[in-house]
Write a protein that holds these residues in place. Sequence first.
Motif, PDB file in Angstrom:
ATOM      1  N   ALA A  86       0.818  -1.215   0.000  1.00  0.00           N
ATOM      2  CA  ALA A  86       0.000   0.000   0.000  1.00  0.00           C
ATOM      3  C   ALA A  86       0.851   1.264   0.000  1.00  0.00           C
ATOM      4  N   SER A  87       2.033   1.193   0.617  1.00  0.00           N
ATOM      5  CA  SER A  87       2.911   2.366   0.698  1.00  0.00           C
ATOM      6  C   SER A  87       3.893   2.453  -0.469  1.00  0.00           C
ATOM      7  N   ASN A  88       3.831   1.469  -1.395  1.00  0.00           N
ATOM      8  CA  ASN A  88       4.756   1.439  -2.542  1.00  0.00           C
ATOM      9  C   ASN A  88       6.208   1.408  -2.095  1.00  0.00           C
ATOM     10  N   LEU A  89       6.463   0.677  -1.018  1.00  0.00           N
ATOM     11  CA  LEU A  89       7.821   0.611  -0.481  1.00  0.00           C
ATOM     12  C   LEU A  89       8.741  -0.182  -1.400  1.00  0.00           C
ATOM     13  N   PHE A  90       8.273  -1.347  -1.874  1.00  0.00           N
ATOM     14  CA  PHE A  90       9.034  -2.193  -2.787  1.00  0.00           C
ATOM     15  C   PHE A  90       8.185  -2.525  -4.010  1.00  0.00           C
ATOM     16  N   SER A  91       8.833  -3.024  -5.051  1.00  0.00           N
ATOM     17  CA  SER A  91       8.073  -3.381  -6.251  1.00  0.00           C
ATOM     18  C   SER A  91       7.208  -4.615  -6.015  1.00  0.00           C
ATOM     19  N   GLU A  92       7.758  -5.581  -5.257  1.00  0.00           N
ATOM     20  CA  GLU A  92       7.007  -6.780  -4.902  1.00  0.00           C
ATOM     21  C   GLU A  92       7.423  -7.237  -3.511  1.00  0.00           C
ATOM     22  N   VAL A  93       6.454  -7.811  -2.798  1.00  0.00           N
ATOM     23  CA  VAL A  93       6.725  -8.332  -1.457  1.00  0.00           C
ATOM     24  C   VAL A  93       6.181  -9.750  -1.377  1.00  0.00           C
ATOM     25  N   PHE A  94       7.059 -10.690  -1.073  1.00  0.00           N
ATOM     26  CA  PHE A  94       6.667 -12.076  -0.873  1.00  0.00           C
ATOM     27  C   PHE A  94       6.874 -12.417   0.600  1.00  0.00           C
ATOM     28  N   ILE A  95       6.081 -13.345   1.114  1.00  0.00           N
ATOM     29  CA  ILE A  95       6.268 -13.792   2.494  1.00  0.00           C
ATOM     30  C   ILE A  95       6.391 -15.303   2.524  1.00  0.00           C
ATOM     31  N   ASP A  96       7.151 -15.781   3.492  1.00  0.00           N
ATOM     32  CA  ASP A  96       7.323 -17.208   3.711  1.00  0.00           C
ATOM     33  C   ASP A  96       6.891 -17.499   5.144  1.00  0.00           C
ATOM     34  N   THR A  97       5.731 -18.149   5.294  1.00  0.00           N
ATOM     35  CA  THR A  97       5.194 -18.427   6.623  1.00  0.00           C
ATOM     36  C   THR A  97       5.569 -19.817   7.131  1.00  0.00           C
ATOM     37  N   LYS A  98       6.311 -20.570   6.321  1.00  0.00           N
ATOM     38  CA  LYS A  98       6.663 -21.937   6.699  1.00  0.00           C
ATOM     39  C   LYS A  98       8.091 -22.053   7.208  1.00  0.00           C
TER      40      LYS A  98
END
Length: 211
Positions: A86-98
């Motif tokens: 929402a803040s346009n901080l990075f071009s893409e954000v991925f998360i790893d919850t495992k």
Amino acid sequence: MKRKIILVIALSSFIFNMTSCKVSKNYVQFISKKEDIVAPKTKKVLAFSTENVQVSNFTKTFDKNFTTTNDFTSSYLNDFKQQAIASNLFSEVFIDTKNTSYTSLKKENADYIIYFSNVHISNRVEWTSAGGMNMNGMGMQAPTSVEYCVVTVKVEVFDAKTDKEILDFVSIGEESVFLFDFTKTLLKAKERSINHIINFLQSGKTTYKKY
């Protein structure tokens, strides 16, 4: 008439003392910077977290909202992703919850890795002593207390290509308890800790007016 004037003076004194106590506080601390994050808006980021969460206070509230500590860290990662996008901080954000260790990550498509650890949920109590007369026009007002929920998180940023740590700091989020709504207090403190992370990465901001 005289009694009304005394009441007005007492109320004005109370309001002045409350507003004048709004001081600034560093909500981003213990900063260690090795390199700059170059052109973050063009970078892809992978975020992951330890599943260990130390809950010193707000234990019942935590258990009410999160079945396990992993549920909390997964929620934290998802909220971070949404706010970062929402803040346009990075071009893409991925998360790893495992995965909870750096070596087990699949980081081939990432420019930076962000690791959240040392998650701590605690409280603090702030006492306020307001000057002036009480509502009966006599004596001093008794001190009042406000309880805060405090969420502290250590943040480490790594260059995914070199595996070198380039930045680490501690983010603090807090919120005062209002009308015994402990769930709202905990979730707001969590949200603010994330906001402080994003604002710091985006602009270097560390100081805010105390909430």
